[in-house]
Design a protein around this motif. Structure first.
Motif, PDB file in Angstrom:
ATOM      1  N   PHE A 374       0.835  -1.196   0.000  1.00  0.00           N
ATOM      2  CA  PHE A 374       0.000   0.000   0.000  1.00  0.00           C
ATOM      3  C   PHE A 374       0.873   1.250   0.000  1.00  0.00           C
ATOM      4  O   PHE A 374       2.048   1.210   0.370  1.00  0.00           O
ATOM      5  CB  PHE A 374      -0.932   0.022   1.218  1.00  0.00           C
ATOM      6  CG  PHE A 374      -0.258  -0.333   2.514  1.00  0.00           C
ATOM      7  CD1 PHE A 374       0.596   0.550   3.156  1.00  0.00           C
ATOM      8  CD2 PHE A 374      -0.470  -1.577   3.094  1.00  0.00           C
ATOM      9  CE1 PHE A 374       1.216   0.216   4.347  1.00  0.00           C
ATOM     10  CE2 PHE A 374       0.151  -1.931   4.283  1.00  0.00           C
ATOM     11  CZ  PHE A 374       0.996  -1.025   4.911  1.00  0.00           C
ATOM     12  N   SER A 375       0.273   2.345  -0.424  1.00  0.00           N
ATOM     13  CA  SER A 375       0.922   3.650  -0.377  1.00  0.00           C
ATOM     14  C   SER A 375       0.387   4.409   0.836  1.00  0.00           C
ATOM     15  O   SER A 375      -0.558   3.963   1.505  1.00  0.00           O
ATOM     16  CB  SER A 375       0.629   4.437  -1.653  1.00  0.00           C
ATOM     17  OG  SER A 375      -0.768   4.685  -1.761  1.00  0.00           O
ATOM     18  N   GLU A 376       0.969   5.562   1.103  1.00  0.00           N
ATOM     19  CA  GLU A 376       0.507   6.372   2.229  1.00  0.00           C
ATOM     20  C   GLU A 376      -0.952   6.779   2.039  1.00  0.00           C
ATOM     21  O   GLU A 376      -1.765   6.696   2.971  1.00  0.00           O
ATOM     22  CB  GLU A 376       1.399   7.609   2.352  1.00  0.00           C
ATOM     23  CG  GLU A 376       1.058   8.495   3.535  1.00  0.00           C
ATOM     24  CD  GLU A 376       1.987   9.688   3.617  1.00  0.00           C
ATOM     25  OE1 GLU A 376       1.501  10.827   3.423  1.00  0.00           O
ATOM     26  OE2 GLU A 376       3.193   9.489   3.851  1.00  0.00           O
ATOM     27  N   GLU A 381      -6.746   5.985   3.435  1.00  0.00           N
ATOM     28  CA  GLU A 381      -8.131   5.807   2.982  1.00  0.00           C
ATOM     29  C   GLU A 381      -8.759   4.564   3.607  1.00  0.00           C
ATOM     30  O   GLU A 381      -9.931   4.573   3.997  1.00  0.00           O
ATOM     31  CB  GLU A 381      -8.168   5.714   1.456  1.00  0.00           C
ATOM     32  CG  GLU A 381      -7.856   7.033   0.759  1.00  0.00           C
ATOM     33  CD  GLU A 381      -7.845   6.898  -0.754  1.00  0.00           C
ATOM     34  OE1 GLU A 381      -7.877   5.737  -1.239  1.00  0.00           O
ATOM     35  OE2 GLU A 381      -7.792   7.930  -1.445  1.00  0.00           O
ATOM     36  N   ILE A 382      -7.971   3.486   3.709  1.00  0.00           N
ATOM     37  CA  ILE A 382      -8.484   2.254   4.320  1.00  0.00           C
ATOM     38  C   ILE A 382      -8.804   2.479   5.791  1.00  0.00           C
ATOM     39  O   ILE A 382      -9.867   2.089   6.290  1.00  0.00           O
ATOM     40  CB  ILE A 382      -7.455   1.119   4.156  1.00  0.00           C
ATOM     41  CG1 ILE A 382      -7.307   0.752   2.682  1.00  0.00           C
ATOM     42  CG2 ILE A 382      -7.871  -0.107   4.964  1.00  0.00           C
ATOM     43  CD1 ILE A 382      -6.174  -0.215   2.401  1.00  0.00           C
ATOM     44  N   SER A 384      -9.413   5.318   7.270  1.00  0.00           N
ATOM     45  CA  SER A 384     -10.524   6.267   7.384  1.00  0.00           C
ATOM     46  C   SER A 384     -11.861   5.575   7.164  1.00  0.00           C
ATOM     47  O   SER A 384     -12.855   5.862   7.845  1.00  0.00           O
ATOM     48  CB  SER A 384     -10.354   7.397   6.366  1.00  0.00           C
ATOM     49  OG  SER A 384      -9.134   8.068   6.559  1.00  0.00           O
ATOM     50  N   LYS A 385     -11.887   4.642   6.221  1.00  0.00           N
ATOM     51  CA  LYS A 385     -13.124   3.922   5.922  1.00  0.00           C
ATOM     52  C   LYS A 385     -13.613   3.146   7.138  1.00  0.00           C
ATOM     53  O   LYS A 385     -14.802   3.164   7.477  1.00  0.00           O
ATOM     54  CB  LYS A 385     -12.888   2.980   4.748  1.00  0.00           C
ATOM     55  CG  LYS A 385     -14.062   2.063   4.443  1.00  0.00           C
ATOM     56  CD  LYS A 385     -13.710   1.090   3.332  1.00  0.00           C
ATOM     57  CE  LYS A 385     -14.850   0.100   3.091  1.00  0.00           C
ATOM     58  NZ  LYS A 385     -14.485  -0.894   2.037  1.00  0.00           N
ATOM     59  N   HIS A 386     -12.688   2.463   7.815  1.00  0.00           N
ATOM     60  CA  HIS A 386     -13.085   1.632   8.952  1.00  0.00           C
ATOM     61  C   HIS A 386     -13.279   2.440  10.229  1.00  0.00           C
ATOM     62  O   HIS A 386     -13.998   2.010  11.136  1.00  0.00           O
ATOM     63  CB  HIS A 386     -12.045   0.535   9.188  1.00  0.00           C
ATOM     64  CG  HIS A 386     -11.991  -0.487   8.096  1.00  0.00           C
ATOM     65  ND1 HIS A 386     -13.023  -1.362   7.839  1.00  0.00           N
ATOM     66  CD2 HIS A 386     -11.028  -0.770   7.178  1.00  0.00           C
ATOM     67  CE1 HIS A 386     -12.703  -2.143   6.819  1.00  0.00           C
ATOM     68  NE2 HIS A 386     -11.498  -1.805   6.398  1.00  0.00           N
ATOM     69  N   LEU A 387     -12.629   3.601  10.306  1.00  0.00           N
ATOM     70  CA  LEU A 387     -12.755   4.428  11.510  1.00  0.00           C
ATOM     71  C   LEU A 387     -13.755   5.558  11.322  1.00  0.00           C
ATOM     72  O   LEU A 387     -13.930   6.390  12.219  1.00  0.00           O
ATOM     73  CB  LEU A 387     -11.387   5.009  11.886  1.00  0.00           C
ATOM     74  CG  LEU A 387     -10.298   3.981  12.243  1.00  0.00           C
ATOM     75  CD1 LEU A 387      -8.976   4.677  12.520  1.00  0.00           C
ATOM     76  CD2 LEU A 387     -10.720   3.153  13.444  1.00  0.00           C
ATOM     77  N   ASN A 388     -14.383   5.599  10.134  1.00  0.00           N
ATOM     78  CA  ASN A 388     -15.373   6.639   9.831  1.00  0.00           C
ATOM     79  C   ASN A 388     -14.803   8.033  10.065  1.00  0.00           C
ATOM     80  O   ASN A 388     -15.405   8.880  10.730  1.00  0.00           O
ATOM     81  CB  ASN A 388     -16.637   6.447  10.680  1.00  0.00           C
ATOM     82  CG  ASN A 388     -17.323   5.134  10.380  1.00  0.00           C
ATOM     83  OD1 ASN A 388     -17.432   4.733   9.224  1.00  0.00           O
ATOM     84  ND2 ASN A 388     -17.772   4.449  11.428  1.00  0.00           N
ATOM     85  N   ALA A 389     -13.608   8.250   9.525  1.00  0.00           N
ATOM     86  CA  ALA A 389     -12.937   9.533   9.719  1.00  0.00           C
ATOM     87  C   ALA A 389     -12.411  10.032   8.385  1.00  0.00           C
ATOM     88  O   ALA A 389     -12.348   9.303   7.399  1.00  0.00           O
ATOM     89  CB  ALA A 389     -11.785   9.386  10.715  1.00  0.00           C
ATOM     90  N   SER A 390     -12.018  11.279   8.364  1.00  0.00           N
ATOM     91  CA  SER A 390     -11.427  11.865   7.164  1.00  0.00           C
ATOM     92  C   SER A 390      -9.958  11.490   7.097  1.00  0.00           C
ATOM     93  O   SER A 390      -9.251  11.552   8.108  1.00  0.00           O
ATOM     94  CB  SER A 390     -11.556  13.386   7.203  1.00  0.00           C
ATOM     95  OG  SER A 390     -10.754  13.975   6.193  1.00  0.00           O
ATOM     96  N   PRO A 391      -9.449  11.096   5.915  1.00  0.00           N
ATOM     97  CA  PRO A 391      -8.034  10.741   5.806  1.00  0.00           C
ATOM     98  C   PRO A 391      -7.101  11.906   6.060  1.00  0.00           C
ATOM     99  O   PRO A 391      -5.903  11.718   6.246  1.00  0.00           O
ATOM    100  CB  PRO A 391      -7.904  10.236   4.362  1.00  0.00           C
ATOM    101  CG  PRO A 391      -9.053  10.842   3.636  1.00  0.00           C
ATOM    102  CD  PRO A 391     -10.155  10.956   4.632  1.00  0.00           C
ATOM    103  N   ASN A 392      -7.636  13.131   6.079  1.00  0.00           N
ATOM    104  CA  ASN A 392      -6.803  14.308   6.317  1.00  0.00           C
ATOM    105  C   ASN A 392      -6.795  14.727   7.777  1.00  0.00           C
ATOM    106  O   ASN A 392      -6.307  15.799   8.117  1.00  0.00           O
ATOM    107  CB  ASN A 392      -7.296  15.486   5.461  1.00  0.00           C
ATOM    108  CG  ASN A 392      -7.156  15.196   3.977  1.00  0.00           C
ATOM    109  OD1 ASN A 392      -6.153  14.625   3.553  1.00  0.00           O
ATOM    110  ND2 ASN A 392      -8.160  15.577   3.193  1.00  0.00           N
TER     111      ASN A 392
END
Length: 398
Positions: A374-376, A381-382, A384-392
């Motif tokens: 994977f990349s940064e 993104e992965i 964020s998807k599972h934690l329901n958060a923004s990747p930023n």
């Protein structure tokens, strides 16, 4: 027709359990079968039949607690030392310091019978295995658990794929027109390829130091100096006293093996993970965190796994670490540089036959294994998807 019923299957399994051809597994499986086979129901019998299909070595290793994972050979410091010497000598040969195939008849005879090509393939397999895990571990893990003929067929197909370019050219000789013409560039290319071999030696030295500690650096370096001196002496004497050169051809490999055994006896040290806030893996520690409903990102890697080291740089980058801290994620690492049956058993239970292996637990529950490469941006993104958060998301300044 009882031979095809439940009792018939049990009789065949009893015979196969006590006549494996390997005394150790005869005792292990035979004792179990004689005591418990009659008590097994249909579902349990199917499971036991799968166990009986396993190779003796794999089965025995599992029973005694030695779990074989992808690239496990690199967990042996003695093998790492041997490979370090071999890659360094290959680099010296590419650089033009010596050419054993010309000077020593014994080596020339081996080359004439393709023995040299065989051992070149063995060397490539030993060194390249850790890097091929993301692409081949699923197929190999599946093959090892299949009956003999099916397992052999899978490996044959893999070998066919590797040999396909050569087979295509052999079947269509006209394709050789597309290949570069022989010339002086081949000598330059050979000399250039010495540097990747030296780089491989440096990487293996790094792996060895990670396994055994910095105190093995000096004896390993001295061993390489002695072997290099032997090569120089062989080069000088081969044209004068052939008997001396023949003796040296035998003594040098023995010295390398002796050095590997000697250096392997050095006491290792606990691996330091670095300055980042990380938690060392243990089943008890992981279970305790999960009972508390914590979110845990578990990374299983090793110093000899180049893919693991590349991913480690991504995971330990500032954006990813900030994201993990901001969302209260515990970053746990399992270091499989040396043999560790606890880590191997965890991988086996999770269906991960090789490394790198990553798993995310959100509030005490697993969301499944993560990708091996994977990349940064991809890992953020992965997560964020599972934690329901923004990747930023960033950690607040403290």
């Amino acid at each position: 027709m009882d031979d095809f019923g439940l009792e018939g299957r049990k009789r065949r399994l009893l015979y196969r359990s006590t006549h494996r051809g390997c005394k150790e597994t005869d005792i292990l499986l035979g004792a179990f079968a004689e005591r418990y086979l009659a008590l097994l129901d249909e579902e349990e019998l199917v499971r036991y039949e799968k166990i009986v299909e396993l190779d003796d070595e794999l089965l025995y290793s599992y029973v005694v607690g030695h779990f074989l994972g992808w690239g496990f050979q690199m967990q042996s410091p003695a093998l790492v030392i041997g490979l370090l010497h071999v890659t360094f000598l290959v680099g010296m040969s590419f650089s033009g310091f010596f050419d054993l195939s010309i000077k020593v008849p014994f080596i020339s005879a081996m080359a004439a019978h393709n023995v040299g090509s065989f051992f070149a393939g063995v060397l490539s397999a030993l060194i390249g295995t850790p890097c091929s895990a993301p692409f081949m571990v699923s197929a190999v893990s599946f093959a090892l658990l299949q009956p003999g003929p099916r397992s052999v067929a899978i490996f044959q197909v893999m070998g066919l794929g590797m040999a396909l370019p050569y087979l295509v050219i052999s079947c269509s000789p006209g394709l050789t027109r597309l290949l570069p013409k022989p010339g002086q560039w081949m000598e330059y290319l050979k000399q250039f390829l010495a540097f990747p071999m030296y780089a491989t030696s440096a990487w293996l030295l790094h792996v060895l130091v990670s396994q055994k500690g910095i105190h093995v650096l000096l004896p390993t370096a001295l061993s390489i100096v002695v072997v290099s001196s032997g090569i120089w002496f062989l080069r000088v004497m081969s044209s004068v006293k052939m008997q001396a050169s023949k003796a040296l051809v035998v003594l040098l490999p023995l010295f390398i093996v002796g050095s590997a055994v000697y250096i392997d006896r050095f006491r290792g040290h606990d691996h330091e993970y670095g300055k980042l806030a990380q938690v060392e893996f243990s089943e008890a520690r992981l279970a305790r965190l999960l009972r508390k409903g914590k979110t845990v990102f578990l990374a299983v890697g090793a110093e000899w796994c180049l893919t693991c080291k590349v991913n480690e740089k991504v995971l330990e980058s500032a954006p990813v670490q900030s994201f993990l801290r901001a969302h209260g994620v515990t970053y746990m690492k399992a270091d499989w540089t040396n043999m560790d049956s606890t880590i191997a058993e965890y991988l086996n239970e999770r269906g991960g036959g090789g490394i790198p292996f990553y798993e995310l637990y959100v509030k005490g529950e697993s969301v499944g294994p993560m990708p091996q490469i994977f990349s940064e941006k991809a890992i953020l993104e992965i997560l964020s998807k599972h934690l329901n958060a923004s990747p930023n998301s960033k950690v607040s300044a403290e």
